[in-house]
Every structure is written in structure tokens, then in C-alpha cells.
Design a protein around this motif. Structure first.
Motif, PDB file in Angstrom:
ATOM      1  N   THR A  11      28.623 -37.937  23.490  1.00 58.33           N
ATOM      2  CA  THR A  11      28.104 -38.604  22.293  1.00 58.33           C
ATOM      3  C   THR A  11      26.672 -38.175  21.964  1.00 58.33           C
ATOM      4  O   THR A  11      26.312 -38.048  20.794  1.00 58.33           O
ATOM      5  CB  THR A  11      28.160 -40.126  22.467  1.00 58.33           C
ATOM      6  OG1 THR A  11      27.478 -40.494  23.678  1.00 58.33           O
ATOM      7  CG2 THR A  11      29.596 -40.597  22.559  1.00 58.33           C
ATOM      8  N   SER A  12      25.850 -37.936  22.988  1.00 60.98           N
ATOM      9  CA  SER A  12      24.477 -37.494  22.722  1.00 60.98           C
ATOM     10  C   SER A  12      24.471 -36.123  22.062  1.00 60.98           C
ATOM     11  O   SER A  12      23.703 -35.877  21.107  1.00 60.98           O
ATOM     12  CB  SER A  12      23.678 -37.451  24.030  1.00 60.98           C
ATOM     13  OG  SER A  12      23.586 -38.726  24.612  1.00 60.98           O
ATOM     14  N   SER A  13      25.314 -35.240  22.530  1.00 60.48           N
ATOM     15  CA  SER A  13      25.403 -33.910  21.923  1.00 60.48           C
ATOM     16  C   SER A  13      25.931 -33.996  20.497  1.00 60.48           C
ATOM     17  O   SER A  13      25.437 -33.306  19.595  1.00 60.48           O
ATOM     18  CB  SER A  13      26.313 -33.007  22.766  1.00 60.48           C
ATOM     19  OG  SER A  13      25.826 -32.868  24.083  1.00 60.48           O
TER      20      SER A  13
ATOM     21  N   ARG B 123      23.182 -35.236  18.211  1.00 60.86           N
ATOM     22  CA  ARG B 123      22.146 -34.226  17.975  1.00 60.86           C
ATOM     23  C   ARG B 123      22.648 -33.105  17.065  1.00 60.86           C
ATOM     24  O   ARG B 123      21.932 -32.684  16.131  1.00 60.86           O
ATOM     25  CB  ARG B 123      21.710 -33.643  19.323  1.00 60.86           C
ATOM     26  CG  ARG B 123      20.561 -32.634  19.197  1.00 60.86           C
ATOM     27  CD  ARG B 123      20.145 -32.084  20.540  1.00 60.86           C
ATOM     28  NE  ARG B 123      21.191 -31.264  21.161  1.00 60.86           N
ATOM     29  CZ  ARG B 123      21.962 -31.675  22.158  1.00 60.86           C
ATOM     30  NH1 ARG B 123      21.813 -32.891  22.657  1.00 60.86           N
ATOM     31  NH2 ARG B 123      22.889 -30.881  22.668  1.00 60.86           N
TER      32      ARG B 123
ATOM     33  N   ASN C  25      23.107 -40.989  14.348  1.00 61.10           N
ATOM     34  CA  ASN C  25      22.601 -41.770  15.476  1.00 61.10           C
ATOM     35  C   ASN C  25      23.655 -41.900  16.570  1.00 61.10           C
ATOM     36  O   ASN C  25      24.815 -41.521  16.390  1.00 61.10           O
ATOM     37  CB  ASN C  25      22.111 -43.152  15.009  1.00 61.10           C
ATOM     38  CG  ASN C  25      23.214 -43.981  14.379  1.00 61.10           C
ATOM     39  OD1 ASN C  25      24.365 -43.924  14.793  1.00 61.10           O
ATOM     40  ND2 ASN C  25      22.858 -44.766  13.364  1.00 61.10           N
ATOM     41  N   GLN C  26      23.241 -42.458  17.688  1.00 56.57           N
ATOM     42  CA  GLN C  26      24.105 -42.536  18.867  1.00 56.57           C
ATOM     43  C   GLN C  26      25.370 -43.355  18.605  1.00 56.57           C
ATOM     44  O   GLN C  26      26.446 -43.034  19.114  1.00 56.57           O
ATOM     45  CB  GLN C  26      23.317 -43.160  20.031  1.00 56.57           C
ATOM     46  CG  GLN C  26      24.007 -43.093  21.380  1.00 56.57           C
ATOM     47  CD  GLN C  26      23.849 -41.739  22.061  1.00 56.57           C
ATOM     48  OE1 GLN C  26      23.152 -40.869  21.540  1.00 56.57           O
ATOM     49  NE2 GLN C  26      24.483 -41.571  23.210  1.00 56.57           N
TER      50      GLN C  26
ATOM     51  N   THR D 132      26.532 -31.043  29.914  1.00 54.41           N
ATOM     52  CA  THR D 132      25.167 -30.571  30.137  1.00 54.41           C
ATOM     53  C   THR D 132      25.125 -29.140  30.677  1.00 54.41           C
ATOM     54  O   THR D 132      24.041 -28.598  30.881  1.00 54.41           O
ATOM     55  CB  THR D 132      24.442 -31.495  31.132  1.00 54.41           C
ATOM     56  OG1 THR D 132      25.209 -31.602  32.346  1.00 54.41           O
ATOM     57  CG2 THR D 132      24.264 -32.880  30.533  1.00 54.41           C
TER      58      THR D 132
ATOM     59  N   TRP E  10      29.823 -29.591  24.979  1.00 54.91           N
ATOM     60  CA  TRP E  10      30.635 -30.792  24.850  1.00 54.91           C
ATOM     61  C   TRP E  10      32.091 -30.481  24.500  1.00 54.91           C
ATOM     62  O   TRP E  10      32.988 -31.262  24.839  1.00 54.91           O
ATOM     63  CB  TRP E  10      30.046 -31.725  23.788  1.00 54.91           C
ATOM     64  CG  TRP E  10      30.248 -31.249  22.372  1.00 54.91           C
ATOM     65  CD1 TRP E  10      29.414 -30.473  21.636  1.00 54.91           C
ATOM     66  CD2 TRP E  10      31.391 -31.523  21.546  1.00 54.91           C
ATOM     67  NE1 TRP E  10      29.942 -30.236  20.400  1.00 54.91           N
ATOM     68  CE2 TRP E  10      31.154 -30.883  20.314  1.00 54.91           C
ATOM     69  CE3 TRP E  10      32.567 -32.232  21.707  1.00 54.91           C
ATOM     70  CZ2 TRP E  10      32.067 -30.932  19.262  1.00 54.91           C
ATOM     71  CZ3 TRP E  10      33.475 -32.292  20.670  1.00 54.91           C
ATOM     72  CH2 TRP E  10      33.229 -31.649  19.457  1.00 54.91           C
TER      73      TRP E  10
ATOM     74  N   THR F 282      28.625 -47.108  27.760  1.00 58.91           N
ATOM     75  CA  THR F 282      27.280 -46.940  27.200  1.00 58.91           C
ATOM     76  C   THR F 282      26.227 -47.690  28.012  1.00 58.91           C
ATOM     77  O   THR F 282      25.069 -47.274  28.054  1.00 58.91           O
ATOM     78  CB  THR F 282      27.248 -47.434  25.742  1.00 58.91           C
ATOM     79  OG1 THR F 282      27.717 -48.784  25.679  1.00 58.91           O
ATOM     80  CG2 THR F 282      28.130 -46.565  24.860  1.00 58.91           C
TER      81      THR F 282
ATOM     82  N   GLN G 112      20.649 -43.487  33.467  1.00 63.24           N
ATOM     83  CA  GLN G 112      19.917 -42.368  32.872  1.00 63.24           C
ATOM     84  C   GLN G 112      18.565 -42.811  32.324  1.00 63.24           C
ATOM     85  O   GLN G 112      17.558 -42.121  32.486  1.00 63.24           O
ATOM     86  CB  GLN G 112      20.748 -41.734  31.748  1.00 63.24           C
ATOM     87  CG  GLN G 112      22.035 -41.079  32.219  1.00 63.24           C
ATOM     88  CD  GLN G 112      22.837 -40.479  31.072  1.00 63.24           C
ATOM     89  OE1 GLN G 112      22.284 -39.930  30.123  1.00 63.24           O
ATOM     90  NE2 GLN G 112      24.161 -40.584  31.155  1.00 63.24           N
TER      91      GLN G 112
ATOM     92  N   THR H 109      24.725 -50.501  22.625  1.00 62.43           N
ATOM     93  CA  THR H 109      23.402 -49.866  22.674  1.00 62.43           C
ATOM     94  C   THR H 109      22.346 -50.773  22.060  1.00 62.43           C
ATOM     95  O   THR H 109      21.256 -50.979  22.632  1.00 62.43           O
ATOM     96  CB  THR H 109      23.431 -48.515  21.942  1.00 62.43           C
ATOM     97  OG1 THR H 109      24.401 -47.667  22.573  1.00 62.43           O
ATOM     98  CG2 THR H 109      22.064 -47.849  22.005  1.00 62.43           C
TER      99      THR H 109
END
Length: 633
Positions: free
Chosen positions: A172-174, A177, A182-183, A298, A303, A401, A408, A544
Motif C-alpha cells: 500500500t505504501s508503494s 507513492r 494517500n495511504q 522493499t 510491489w 495496518t 514500523q 490509520t
């Protein structure tokens, strides 16, 4: 007190199963430990009483080659499986129901100037059946080795479907971005997949009753594999979300059908063990995926390889199911048997009852949509337990999440390493499964002491213990992991309680619904699945904001308090569940009798349950399950 709808349908199924033994009796119910509790369907007879009596008179004058063909267990098993389709696909195709679909159009010419041929002298004589209770064609009579490998293969298939639901959370972060969102928008990829779990069973459950178990499972895994590749190669965000939804829709097939396959293969005394092991794959799958996805997303792979991995696993499951899975649904096995007999004998009249099915769209909608909703919103047991289980299921996906926020954000772990902390929950789930398996001897002793009548409330102590453990795990997680001053192993170990509670609640609450509603268990579970899948899709979207806005410790406290507030639900049902079921139009009522004596051959016959109005029952025979527990245990 009038008979409930469930009582009438159980009585009809029993009379239709054994017409010689029960002809002329109006209200009988099969011994509940002989009822096939298939989680994705229900057993309903559609034959009229006149037809059953006519059939009984005809059978009484017909000799048979094998006495086992009239064995009560076999007759019950055949009739249960024969009528299962009516619980999900609509009307049966028996002759006395075909008139309900009579067309107003005139019959077309037969063709070639030929008149219509005469009717078959007795169509029932052309219907194939199993050759007694030990027929090797029946899945329950397969060798243990065959059952074991089939169960292992289907367990892997279910694991893949559950695995695919959560592996996307590490991407989801990738996604956020790359596509400049947004997340929360990135998390929609998880939510849409779980949303597919809510709608998929509405197709797969009826299809499994119409065409057997193998076809939908093979189609489901192929579709999941294809849409996983589509997600991996998607060029924009909307394509990702659409393909994720359909991946979940197809992936829902094994989750909806595999439990029914186990019901086909295992009898009532071993089915609980098999379904417990199956359920463990469903619950551990989402917890195993994050660390794998974290290391992949990562790395230089990126992803997209989180979805490629899922597609590879799904294609493997598809190949195994296509090549090595054998059909287990008894009516479909008889269809294959009839096809072979027609080919080898050139007698076109030979057929299986399943081939007489007449799909009625109105009943299809009723049994797969309106009845589950009526149970969900009209039955207190289904409604309250579904709310409880929806909350628990939502928390399961909320953790996808919440754990990254703690491990993290607070402990500064990489996505792959933080995913390893889910093994605390996996350990707890395995402990819950082992605990339930260890309870089986205790449960069987109580079942035998009560003449084979299961009291649904026997399932609830595990649910209560699981609820307490789950609530404690949420408090532990929040207050040990919010500051980073406590070693990371402490919040990780909280997952043992959370996982133990989650699995204990789910496994035994589902069993409670099945035991309470028997022939309507499919509808009860369908409504439950729909609500909890909506919760599983919705909870990750606000997690979140909740954990960052309130703080980790207070967000966990709020969730823990809600979990604690829901613990009284199974406690209430433990003491008052039998009274609630007595007022239900769907929950059947049983009255156990003493076991029948052994017959001349030394085989123990099946004892039956008299189901009737209270005024017609002997005073010594209890009416309700709760009363049965008091008098028999």
C-alpha cells in the motif's frame, strides 16, 4: 405450540428418506447426529405427503436384492444428499414439482412426423442410487489416504485464497507513492478483495450444489490466478482496485465450498476435526502474507511481484485441483454413474435425481439473498453473533495496518521484519485449534450421553474464553507498544492472546450457528459471512486515522472495551439460547428418545426424534434442546 418451519422440513426429509418406516406419520425428524450439516447448503425435501405415501405403498411390494439399500443410515444419507440442492439452487426436478413451472405455450411437434412416445412405466426404477452404505463411490467410504491427500490439497487451495487477501497490505505504501494518493486509498486494494469475499459465495454455493464441488473450485482458482496477474500488470489505480475485487470474488470459492467438501468426505464424528484444520488455514493465511509481501515490496522486485507470487500459488492450486481432485458431491457422483450406465447399457432412461433439477429463479433469490437477510436481521442469535464475529473479523484486517504503525513507526522495523511479528497471532490461532481438537473426546462423551442430540450451547464456553482472551490481547498490544520503551517482543506476544481469541470465537461460534439452525445453517452462515466481510473490508480504511489520531494506546483501549462489551453475548446465549430458539421460526426443536435396541443381525439401528406439538408428546420426552440437556446429560 405449532411446528416451526424447520420442524416441518426436517420431518418431510425424514419421511421421504424412509417411506416404508415412516409412512403415515406426520411429524418425525432425523436423529440430529445423522443430519448432514453442510455449511454451504441446507437439506430440504420438496415431495408432497401424497407422493411419499404412494411411494411407500409401491416399495412395500417390491423385492430388493440388497437389504443394505434400505438401511436407515443409507436412506438418510441418500435423501439428505439428494435434496441438498434445493437449499441453494431452487426447486428440485421431481415430477410433483414440475407442475409449478408449467408453461402456457403449446408443446412443439416431436419432429419427423412422429407422435410423442409413451411415458416411462415407472421412472423411479431408472434412477441410479448408491449400492448400500458401504458403496466405494461415496466420498465417505474413500480410503483414508485418498481423503488425506484431498484434504491437504484443498487446505492449500484455501490457504492461497486467504493469503492473497492480505499480501497486498505490504504494497500500500508503494501504491500510494507511485499513484500520488494517500495511504487509505492504497488500502482499498485490501478492502476490495475482502469485499469480493462477501459477494462471491452467492455464486459459488449454488453452483457447487448444481454442478458438484470440483467445477467451481477449479474455476475459482483459475479466475483468482488470472486476476492476480491482471493486478500485477495494471497500469492505473482503478484497474488495480477492480481486479482486486474480482480476485477476491473468485478466491471466495474455496472458502465457501471446501467446508462442504469436507462434509461430503467425513462423517459427523470426524468432520469437526477436519473443518477445524481447514479453518486454521483460512485464519493463518492472512497472517503469513505480510512478512513475505514486505520483503518482496522493499526489494528490487517491487510491489507487483506480491501479486505475481499469488498468481503462481493460485495456478499451482488450479493444476492440483484440476488433475487430482475427485468429485465428492454425492448427487454429482451419481450423475457420472448414470452417464456411464447409459453409455454401456444403451438404456437412455437411466438417470440420476440431480439431472431432474429444475432451477427456479425466485427460489434461487430467496434462498441465497432474502432468507440469509431475514435470518440476519430477524433472528437474535444470528444477528448478535454476526455482529460479534464481524467485529472480530474486522479487527483481523485492521491489524494489517495497526501492526505496521507500531512495529514500523515506533520500533522502526522494515516492512518484512515487522511482518514477522504476526507469528504471535499465528501461534495463538494454532493453540486455539489444538485446544478445540483436544475438546473433541469431551464433546463426544456428552453427545453419546445425550443419545446423539447435540446441544448447541456446548460450543459456547470456548467462545466465552476466546472473547476474554481477545479483549485482553488488545489492551496488551496497545499499552505495551505505544512508546517504544518496552522490548518489541512484548507487543508481539500479545498476538498469542489475540490469535487464540479470534480462532476460538470463530470456530465455535460457527459450530453454534450450525447446531442451532441445522437445515437453515447455510442461510445463517451466508448472512454471517456477508456482514463480517463488510466489516473486514471497512475496518482497515479507518484504522490509520484512528491509531494516529487517538494514539496507539487509546485506540487499542477503545477496541478492547468494545471487545469486552461483546463478551456477554455468548454468555446470554449459554443460559437463554434454548428459549430463544424455541420462539424461532427457523431453529428446529428436537426431542430425543432412548437408543433403539440392536436388530437381529447385531447392527444398531438409528434412533429417531419425535418432532411434534407439545400436546402430542409424552410427558417424559423433553421438547427443547435446553430441556434435553437437563434430562439426558
Amino acid at each position: 405450540m405449532p411446528l416451526t418451519e424447520a420442524d416441518r422440513e426436517i420431518a418431510a426429509a425424514e419421511i421421504d428418506a424412509s417411506p416404508m418406516e415412516f409412512a403415515g406419520q406426520e411429524s418425525l425428524a432425523r436423529r440430529s447426529d445423522e443430519v448432514e450439516r453442510v455449511m454451504s447448503t441446507s437439506s430440504v425435501s420438496t415431495s408432497s405427503s401424497e407422493e411419499r405415501q404412494r411411494r411407500a405403498r409401491r416399495m412395500s411390494g417390491v423385492s430388493t436384492q440388497h437389504d443394505l439399500e434400505r438401511h436407515p443410515t443409507e436412506l438418510s444419507r441418500i435423501q439428505t444428499q439428494r435434496s441438498q440442492h434445493s437449499g441453494t439452487v431452487g426447486r428440485s426436478g421431481t415430477r410433483n414439482t414440475r407442475t409449478s413451472r408449467r408453461s402456457e405455450k403449446p408443446l412443439p411437434p416431436f419432429g419427423a412426423g412422429k407422435p410423442y412416445p409413451p411415458q416411462l412405466p415407472d421412472p423411479d426404477e431408472y434412477v441410479v442410487e448408491f449400492d448400500g452404505p458401504d458403496d466405494p463411490l461415496h466420498a465417505m467410504n474413500w480410503p483414508f489416504k485418498k481423503k488425506f491427500w484431498s484434504a491437504a490439497m484443498l487446505g492449500y487451495t484455501s490457504l492461497v485464497a486467504a493469503f492473497g487477501s492480505s499480501i497486498f497490505s505490504s504494497a500500500t505504501s508503494s501504491i500510494a507513492r507511485i499513484y500520488h494518493v494517500n495511504q487509505t486509498v492504497g488500502i482499498l486494494g485490501v478492502s476490495f478483495y475482502v469485499l469480493g469475499f462477501a459477494f462471491g459465495p452467492t455464486l459459488w454455493a449454488p453452483l457447487s450444489e448444481l454442478k458438484g464441488r470440483k467445477l467451481p473450485i477449479v474455476i475459482g482458482m483459475f479466475g483468482m490466478a488470472i486476476f492476480s496477474i491482471a493486478t500485477a500488470t495494471a497500469k492505473d489505480l482503478q484497474t488495480i482496485l477492480i481486479t482486486r475485487f474480482f480476485g477476491g470474488f473468485f478466491g471466495a470459492c474455496p472458502l465457501a465450498v471446501v467446508a462442504a467438501v469436507f462434509s461430503d468426505m467425513f462423517d459427523n464424528r470426524t468432520r469437526g476435526i477436519a473443518i477445524t484444520l481447514f479453518s486454521m488455514t483460512v485464519f493463518t493465511g492472512p497472517m503469513m502474507a505480510p512478512f513475505i509481501g514486505g520483503f518482496i515490496s522493499t526489494s528490487y522486485l517491487g510491489w507487483r511481484w506480491t501479486e505475481y507470487i499469488v498468481s503462481f500459488m493460485a495456478f499451482l492450486a488450479f493444476g492440483l485441483d484440476l488433475l487430482f481432485m475427485h468429485e465428492t458431491y454425492p448427487p454429482q457422483i451419481l450423475v457420472k454413474k448414470a452417464s456411464e450406465l447409459r453409455r454401456r447399457t444403451l438404456n437412455w432412461g437411466i438417470h440420476a435425481k440431480q439431472e431432474e433439477i429444475e432451477i427456479d429463479f425466485k427460489e434461487l433469490v430467496s434462498k441465497n439473498f432474502s432468507r440469509p437477510l431475514r435470518l440476519l436481521f430477524g433472528e437474535p442469535i444470528v444477528a448478535l453473533l454476526s455482529i460479534y464475529m464481524a467485529f472480530i473479523y474486522g479487527i483481523l484486517y485492521l491489524f494489517l495496518t495497526a501492526y505496521p504503525i507500531v512495529f514500523q513507526g515506533v520500533y522502526h522495523m522494515t516492512p518484512g521484519v515487522s511482518g514477522l511479528t504476526f507469528f504471535g497471532m499465528i501461534t495463538g490461532q494454532i493453540l486455539a485449534g489444538v485446544t478445540i481438537l483436544l475438546q473433541q473426546p469431551w464433546y463426544m462423551r456428552k453427545l453419546n450421553a445425550n443419545n446423539g442430540v447435540p446441544i448447541p450451547e456446548w460450543r459456547l464456553p470456548s467462545v466465552i474464553a476466546g472473547g476474554v482472551a481477545f479483549s485482553a490481547g488488545l489492551f496488551w498490544f496497545g499499552w505495551s507498544g505505544y512508546s517504544g520503551k518496552v522490548h518489541w517482543i512484548v507487543p508481539t506476544l500479545s498476538g498469542i492472546l489475540s490469535g487464540f481469541g479470534l480462532a476460538s470465537i470463530f470456530l465455535q461460534a460457527l459450530n453454534y450457528l450450525v447446531d442451532s439452525y441445522l437445515m437453515f445453517a447455510a442461510s445463517a452462515i451466508a448472512g454471517n459471512t456477508f456482514l463480517r466481510s463488510l466489516a473486514g473490508a471497512g475496518f482497515p480504511l479507518f484504522s490509520t486515522y484512528m491509531f494516529k489520531g487517538m494514539g496507539i494506546q487509546w485506540a487499542s483501549t477503545l477496541l478492547g472495551c468494545v471487545a469486552a462489551a461483546l463478551v456477554p453475548i455468548p454468555i446470554i446465549f449459554l443460559y437463554y439460547g434454548h428459549r430463544i430458539r424455541a420462539k424461532s421460526a427457523y431453529a428446529p426443536t428436537f426431542a430425543p428418545r432412548a437408543p433403539a435396541a440392536e436388530d437381529e443381525s447385531g447392527d444398531e439401528t438409528n434412533s429417531e426424534h419425535a418432532v411434534g406439538e407439545k400436546d402430542h408428546q409424552p410427558s417424559s420426552v423433553p421438547r427443547k434442546d435446553g430441556d434435553a440437556a437437563t434430562n439426558s446429560v
